[in-house]
Motif scaffolding. Sequence first.
Motif, PDB file in Angstrom:
ATOM      1  N   ASP A  78      23.741  24.264  -8.165  1.00 37.39           N
ATOM      2  CA  ASP A  78      23.662  23.952  -9.592  1.00 37.39           C
ATOM      3  C   ASP A  78      23.576  22.449  -9.829  1.00 37.39           C
ATOM      4  N   GLN A  79      24.051  21.656  -8.881  1.00 36.62           N
ATOM      5  CA  GLN A  79      24.154  20.216  -9.093  1.00 36.62           C
ATOM      6  C   GLN A  79      23.130  19.389  -8.333  1.00 36.62           C
ATOM      7  N   TYR A  80      22.677  19.883  -7.196  1.00 40.20           N
ATOM      8  CA  TYR A  80      21.761  19.116  -6.356  1.00 40.20           C
ATOM      9  C   TYR A  80      20.716  20.033  -5.722  1.00 40.20           C
ATOM     10  N   ALA A  81      19.580  19.429  -5.378  1.00 45.19           N
ATOM     11  CA  ALA A  81      18.562  20.131  -4.587  1.00 45.19           C
ATOM     12  C   ALA A  81      18.039  19.180  -3.531  1.00 45.19           C
ATOM     13  N   CYS A  82      17.588  19.750  -2.412  1.00 46.63           N
ATOM     14  CA  CYS A  82      17.111  18.930  -1.303  1.00 46.63           C
ATOM     15  C   CYS A  82      15.814  19.513  -0.742  1.00 46.63           C
ATOM     16  N   LEU A  83      14.804  18.645  -0.626  1.00 46.82           N
ATOM     17  CA  LEU A  83      13.524  19.005  -0.037  1.00 46.82           C
ATOM     18  C   LEU A  83      13.320  18.188   1.229  1.00 46.82           C
ATOM     19  N   VAL A  84      13.063  18.873   2.346  1.00 40.39           N
ATOM     20  CA  VAL A  84      12.788  18.203   3.616  1.00 40.39           C
ATOM     21  C   VAL A  84      11.358  18.513   4.022  1.00 40.39           C
ATOM     22  N   THR A  85      10.599  17.466   4.321  1.00 37.24           N
ATOM     23  CA  THR A  85       9.208  17.637   4.743  1.00 37.24           C
ATOM     24  C   THR A  85       8.949  16.848   6.020  1.00 37.24           C
ATOM     25  N   SER A  86       7.918  17.265   6.719  1.00 35.66           N
ATOM     26  CA  SER A  86       7.457  16.483   7.861  1.00 35.66           C
ATOM     27  C   SER A  86       6.839  15.183   7.353  1.00 35.66           C
ATOM     28  N   CYS A  87       6.671  14.228   8.243  1.00 32.48           N
ATOM     29  CA  CYS A  87       6.016  12.969   7.894  1.00 32.48           C
ATOM     30  C   CYS A  87       4.512  13.096   8.099  1.00 32.48           C
ATOM     31  N   VAL A  88       3.757  12.517   7.206  1.00 30.77           N
ATOM     32  CA  VAL A  88       2.321  12.361   7.414  1.00 30.77           C
ATOM     33  C   VAL A  88       2.134  11.064   8.198  1.00 30.77           C
ATOM     34  N   SER A  89       1.414  11.126   9.282  1.00 27.57           N
ATOM     35  CA  SER A  89       1.289   9.965  10.166  1.00 27.57           C
ATOM     36  C   SER A  89       0.591   8.805   9.476  1.00 27.57           C
ATOM     37  N   GLY A  90       0.839   7.602   9.980  1.00 29.43           N
ATOM     38  CA  GLY A  90       0.188   6.424   9.462  1.00 29.43           C
ATOM     39  C   GLY A  90       1.105   5.573   8.607  1.00 29.43           C
ATOM     40  N   VAL A  91       0.502   4.639   7.901  1.00 29.27           N
ATOM     41  CA  VAL A  91       1.235   3.757   6.990  1.00 29.27           C
ATOM     42  C   VAL A  91       0.666   3.913   5.593  1.00 29.27           C
ATOM     43  N   SER A  92       1.458   3.530   4.621  1.00 30.43           N
ATOM     44  CA  SER A  92       0.986   3.583   3.249  1.00 30.43           C
ATOM     45  C   SER A  92      -0.201   2.647   3.064  1.00 30.43           C
ATOM     46  N   ALA A  93      -1.184   3.088   2.292  1.00 26.42           N
ATOM     47  CA  ALA A  93      -2.339   2.238   2.012  1.00 26.42           C
ATOM     48  C   ALA A  93      -1.921   0.927   1.354  1.00 26.42           C
ATOM     49  N   SER A  94      -0.800   0.943   0.664  1.00 26.46           N
ATOM     50  CA  SER A  94      -0.318  -0.266   0.001  1.00 26.46           C
ATOM     51  C   SER A  94       0.165  -1.311   1.001  1.00 26.46           C
ATOM     52  N   ALA A  95       0.373  -0.904   2.254  1.00 25.14           N
ATOM     53  CA  ALA A  95       0.837  -1.837   3.284  1.00 25.14           C
ATOM     54  C   ALA A  95      -0.318  -2.537   3.991  1.00 25.14           C
ATOM     55  N   LEU A  96      -1.549  -2.111   3.734  1.00 25.58           N
ATOM     56  CA  LEU A  96      -2.705  -2.703   4.393  1.00 25.58           C
ATOM     57  C   LEU A  96      -3.122  -3.997   3.712  1.00 25.58           C
ATOM     58  N   SER A  97      -3.723  -4.875   4.468  1.00 19.84           N
ATOM     59  CA  SER A  97      -4.318  -6.076   3.877  1.00 19.84           C
ATOM     60  C   SER A  97      -5.520  -5.650   3.044  1.00 19.84           C
ATOM     61  N   PRO A  98      -5.926  -6.457   2.059  1.00 22.73           N
ATOM     62  CA  PRO A  98      -7.117  -6.097   1.274  1.00 22.73           C
ATOM     63  C   PRO A  98      -8.342  -5.841   2.140  1.00 22.73           C
ATOM     64  N   ALA A  99      -8.504  -6.622   3.218  1.00 23.55           N
ATOM     65  CA  ALA A  99      -9.674  -6.442   4.098  1.00 23.55           C
ATOM     66  C   ALA A  99      -9.619  -5.100   4.809  1.00 23.55           C
ATOM     67  N   ASP A 100      -8.432  -4.747   5.340  1.00 23.38           N
ATOM     68  CA  ASP A 100      -8.299  -3.466   6.032  1.00 23.38           C
ATOM     69  C   ASP A 100      -8.398  -2.294   5.063  1.00 23.38           C
ATOM     70  N   LEU A 101      -7.866  -2.469   3.874  1.00 23.56           N
ATOM     71  CA  LEU A 101      -7.941  -1.393   2.892  1.00 23.56           C
ATOM     72  C   LEU A 101      -9.389  -1.116   2.502  1.00 23.56           C
ATOM     73  N   LEU A 102     -10.188  -2.150   2.416  1.00 24.41           N
ATOM     74  CA  LEU A 102     -11.596  -1.951   2.091  1.00 24.41           C
ATOM     75  C   LEU A 102     -12.301  -1.178   3.204  1.00 24.41           C
ATOM     76  N   LYS A 103     -11.922  -1.449   4.454  1.00 28.51           N
ATOM     77  CA  LYS A 103     -12.492  -0.700   5.573  1.00 28.51           C
ATOM     78  C   LYS A 103     -12.045   0.767   5.525  1.00 28.51           C
ATOM     79  N   ALA A 104     -10.822   1.001   5.080  1.00 24.18           N
ATOM     80  CA  ALA A 104     -10.295   2.368   5.007  1.00 24.18           C
ATOM     81  C   ALA A 104     -10.775   3.115   3.772  1.00 24.18           C
ATOM     82  N   TRP A 105     -11.314   2.376   2.809  1.00 21.19           N
ATOM     83  CA  TRP A 105     -11.607   2.959   1.499  1.00 21.19           C
ATOM     84  C   TRP A 105     -12.582   4.131   1.539  1.00 21.19           C
TER      85      TRP A 105
END
Length: 272
Positions: free
Chosen positions: A80-107
């Motif tokens: 009634d007070q809390y809920a918990c969701l556990v998921t696997s990790c999606v591999s890699g890093v967040s797109a926000s962690a990439l440099s602008p140059a690398d993000l453009l290559k990944a785009w």
Amino acid sequence: MALQVQVQELLPKLPGNLEWQMVNDGESGDMVFRRSDGAAFAKLARASRIPALEGEYLRTDWLSGQQIGSAQVQDWSKTDQYACLVTSCVSGVSASALSPADLLKAWPSIAEKFWQLHQLPSESCPFERRLLQVVATAEDVISRNAVNRDFLDDADKDTPAEKLLDPIRPQIPLRIEQETADLVVCHGDACMPNIMVDPKTLVCTGIIDLGRLGLADRYQDLALMTGNTRETWQDERQAEKALQILFKTQNIPIPDLERLAFYLKLDPLTWG
């Protein structure tokens, strides 16, 4: 102390020396934990947030079967007070962690991932996030004076909350017509932190944080991705190249700028 007890009770027991490590409190107020071996994440929601986290659980479970690249549900529990969701990790890093140059290559890979999402059969998706629902959410946030002004454009930061929807209200009937004609499976929060990329190959590995996933106008996603390009690339040529890639991948020769602006104006009003 009581909260710590509840946390220990709700987070699944881990074998050996593994432990849950606090990552951060998300914008939603949920507590986020990472398993010490990096193989899983856990989100813990308090009572008022249980329905939202349960919605994310159901959406994550559904999308995991669509071969798009997303997390697998490993565990779900609630009281009634809390809920918990556990998921696997999606591999890699967040797109926000990439440099602008690398993000453009990944785009191109990122654009392709969202094209694949939008191409899923709409009749197979049991979730909706249609415009009238989004507007209702915005009206609720505004009525509670809960608008996060940090999310607003500079021109809107001093606008009284009750007037923030006024500029786009007249457009709603047209946008509903467009949505009906172009209804696809949308992520709903298509921002760089929710897109995962292999930092070596710069290939998009998947998408995360699916609490807003559902049938909607594809421009809900495209507007947020457009906004992200403007924030990421200060070089106008790079930003323009990213936009060209995005809309070419979506088979949109000439993007509807007013439609993009509509959703960019609406989205910040839905967080609160």
